[in-house]
Scaffold this active site. Structure first.
Site, PDB file in Angstrom:
ATOM      1  N   ARG A 107       0.857  -1.187   0.000  1.00 41.25           N
ATOM      2  CA  ARG A 107       0.000   0.000   0.000  1.00 41.25           C
ATOM      3  C   ARG A 107       0.889   1.231   0.000  1.00 41.25           C
ATOM      4  O   ARG A 107       1.754   1.383   0.854  1.00 41.25           O
ATOM      5  CB  ARG A 107      -0.882   0.033   1.256  1.00 41.25           C
ATOM      6  CG  ARG A 107      -1.903  -1.047   1.287  1.00 41.25           C
ATOM      7  CD  ARG A 107      -2.980  -0.789   2.306  1.00 41.25           C
ATOM      8  NE  ARG A 107      -2.504  -0.382   3.623  1.00 41.25           N
ATOM      9  CZ  ARG A 107      -3.314  -0.035   4.611  1.00 41.25           C
ATOM     10  NH1 ARG A 107      -4.613  -0.033   4.431  1.00 41.25           N
ATOM     11  NH2 ARG A 107      -2.847   0.297   5.785  1.00 41.25           N
ATOM     12  N   THR A 111      -1.053   7.490  -0.465  1.00 45.41           N
ATOM     13  CA  THR A 111      -2.397   7.405  -1.070  1.00 45.41           C
ATOM     14  C   THR A 111      -3.214   6.232  -0.539  1.00 45.41           C
ATOM     15  O   THR A 111      -4.416   6.180  -0.735  1.00 45.41           O
ATOM     16  CB  THR A 111      -2.275   7.216  -2.594  1.00 45.41           C
ATOM     17  OG1 THR A 111      -1.621   5.947  -2.825  1.00 45.41           O
ATOM     18  CG2 THR A 111      -1.445   8.307  -3.239  1.00 45.41           C
ATOM     19  N   ASP A 203       0.616  -4.079  12.107  1.00 46.77           N
ATOM     20  CA  ASP A 203       1.045  -4.428  10.752  1.00 46.77           C
ATOM     21  C   ASP A 203       1.336  -5.926  10.687  1.00 46.77           C
ATOM     22  O   ASP A 203       2.317  -6.416  11.269  1.00 46.77           O
ATOM     23  CB  ASP A 203       2.296  -3.618  10.378  1.00 46.77           C
ATOM     24  CG  ASP A 203       2.650  -3.812   8.913  1.00 46.77           C
ATOM     25  OD1 ASP A 203       2.839  -4.969   8.485  1.00 46.77           O
ATOM     26  OD2 ASP A 203       2.730  -2.811   8.185  1.00 46.77           O
ATOM     27  N   ASP A 206       4.816  -7.048   9.264  1.00 48.88           N
ATOM     28  CA  ASP A 206       5.920  -6.796  10.196  1.00 48.88           C
ATOM     29  C   ASP A 206       5.897  -7.804  11.348  1.00 48.88           C
ATOM     30  O   ASP A 206       6.951  -8.292  11.775  1.00 48.88           O
ATOM     31  CB  ASP A 206       5.832  -5.367  10.765  1.00 48.88           C
ATOM     32  CG  ASP A 206       6.268  -4.323   9.740  1.00 48.88           C
ATOM     33  OD1 ASP A 206       6.853  -4.711   8.710  1.00 48.88           O
ATOM     34  OD2 ASP A 206       6.017  -3.133   9.972  1.00 48.88           O
TER      35      ASP A 206
HETATM   36  C1  PRP Z   1      -1.252  -4.990   4.191  1.00 50.60           C
HETATM   37  C2  PRP Z   1      -2.044  -6.277   4.269  1.00 50.60           C
HETATM   38  C3  PRP Z   1      -2.887  -6.216   3.035  1.00 50.60           C
HETATM   39  C4  PRP Z   1      -3.159  -4.740   2.899  1.00 50.60           C
HETATM   40  C5  PRP Z   1      -4.545  -4.468   3.359  1.00 50.60           C
HETATM   41  O1  PRP Z   1      -0.192  -5.099   3.339  1.00 50.60           O
HETATM   42  O2  PRP Z   1      -1.261  -7.423   4.329  1.00 50.60           O
HETATM   43  O3  PRP Z   1      -2.248  -6.711   1.882  1.00 50.60           O
HETATM   44  O4  PRP Z   1      -2.217  -4.059   3.732  1.00 50.60           O
HETATM   45  O5  PRP Z   1      -4.873  -3.160   3.135  1.00 50.60           O
HETATM   46  P1  PRP Z   1      -6.023  -2.696   2.126  1.00 50.60           P
HETATM   47  O6  PRP Z   1      -7.213  -3.573   2.377  1.00 50.60           O
HETATM   48  O7  PRP Z   1      -6.242  -1.266   2.549  1.00 50.60           O
HETATM   49  O8  PRP Z   1      -5.494  -2.808   0.736  1.00 50.60           O
HETATM   50  P2  PRP Z   1       1.014  -4.037   3.341  1.00 50.60           P
HETATM   51  O9  PRP Z   1       0.810  -2.996   2.303  1.00 50.60           O
HETATM   52  O10 PRP Z   1       1.259  -3.558   4.733  1.00 50.60           O
HETATM   53  O11 PRP Z   1       2.217  -4.906   2.808  1.00 50.60           O
HETATM   54  P3  PRP Z   1       2.997  -6.125   3.529  1.00 50.60           P
HETATM   55  O12 PRP Z   1       2.051  -7.303   3.570  1.00 50.60           O
HETATM   56  O13 PRP Z   1       4.149  -6.336   2.610  1.00 50.60           O
HETATM   57  O14 PRP Z   1       3.414  -5.677   4.907  1.00 50.60           O
HETATM   58  N1  URA Z   2      -2.443  -3.869   6.934  1.00 46.42           N
HETATM   59  C1  URA Z   2      -2.044  -4.325   8.150  1.00 46.42           C
HETATM   60  O1  URA Z   2      -1.088  -5.096   8.251  1.00 46.42           O
HETATM   61  N2  URA Z   2      -2.724  -3.915   9.226  1.00 46.42           N
HETATM   62  C2  URA Z   2      -3.775  -3.087   9.152  1.00 46.42           C
HETATM   63  O2  URA Z   2      -4.361  -2.762  10.198  1.00 46.42           O
HETATM   64  C3  URA Z   2      -4.172  -2.628   7.890  1.00 46.42           C
HETATM   65  C4  URA Z   2      -3.486  -3.037   6.787  1.00 46.42           C
END
Ligand code: PRP
Ligand code: URA
Length: 212
Positions: A107, A111, A203, A206
């Site tokens: 994400r 934005t 997160d 993480d």
């Molecule tokens: C997180 C999560 C989803 C997304 C959800 O990923 O694992 O993929 O955010 O958010 P949304 O419904 O608003 O799209 P992140 O971008 O943190 O990446 P990561 O899994 O690599 O940490």
């Molecule tokens: N992605 C995450 O990992 N946690 C949240 O709360 C939202 C998006």
């Protein structure tokens, strides 16, 4: 929140128990990873109540009997990177031969829009039941974009599995794809100003991989 006929929220006491531990900020990486896997396995059982079985002849020590099995090679798992990776083993526990495709998305922190950076799907995925897995369904942007990629590839039978969802994201996905079942373990209160789920678990990527 409005009820959607394609959204299923699990109300299992053991899933609730495990999610309580998962949310706790003092739960370490190893336990977090194990819990994500265990919850996913339970969700897989529940979400496959409609799985189509084929008849097979089985020879017991006493006689031959017609039994029913899930057809070989009929399941695929597609995690959204990174956090979706934490759910793959949970589905593999139930379907060890499932092929795995990967969709990479992050994400954009300004934005909040998902950005696709990788997509590799197994041959023949269009004829399989696809589990699209991501533990967090926040705005729903990532799941919607991943569904668009799977549809473009010709997938017709897709199930979304997310452990924790926000009402905003559920609405977005359920209304954009009313034909696709969405299975979630718990529906949280909403999103904060950074589009993090509340109360959520922070997160997920993480916490699974020990970054940040
Ligand atoms: C997180 C999560 C989803 C997304 C959800 O990923 O694992 O993929 O955010 O958010 P949304 O419904 O608003 O799209 P992140 O971008 O943190 O990446 P990561 O899994 O690599 O940490
Ligand atoms: N992605 C995450 O990992 N946690 C949240 O709360 C939202 C998006």
């Amino acid at each position: 929140m409005k009820k959607y006929s394609n959204v299923f929220v699990f109300d299992h006491p053991l899933i609730k128990h495990k999610i309580a531990i998962l949310r706790d900020k003092n739960t370490g990486m190893k336990e977090f990873r194990e819990l994500v896997e265990e919850i996913t396995t339970m969700m897989t059982y529940e979400s496959m109540r409609d799985v189509e079985l084929v008849p097979v002849e089985v020879q017991t020590p006493l006689e031959t009997t017609t039994q029913y099995k899930v057809p070989e090679e009929s399941i695929a798992i597609v995690p959204i990177l990174r956090a979706g990776l934490g759910m793959v083993n949970g589905v593999h526990k139930v379907f060890p031969t499932a092929r795995v495709g990967h969709i990479g998305m992050y994400r954009d922190e300004e934005t909040m829009q998902p950005q696709e950076y990788y997509c590799k799907l197994p041959d023949g995925i269009e004829n399989k039941t696809v589990f699209l897995v991501d533990p967090m369904l926040a705005t729903g942007g990532s799941i919607c974009d991943a569904l668009a990629a799977l549809k473009k590839r010709g997938c017709r039978k897709i199930k979304v599995m997310s452990i924790i969802a926000a009402p905003e994201g559920v609405k977005t996905v359920a209304e954009a794809y009313p034909e696709i079942p969405v299975y979630i373990s718990t529906l949280d209160r909403g999103l904060n100003e950074h589009c993090y789920i509340l109360p959520g678990l922070g997160d997920a990527g993480d916490r699974l991989f020990g970054t940040k």
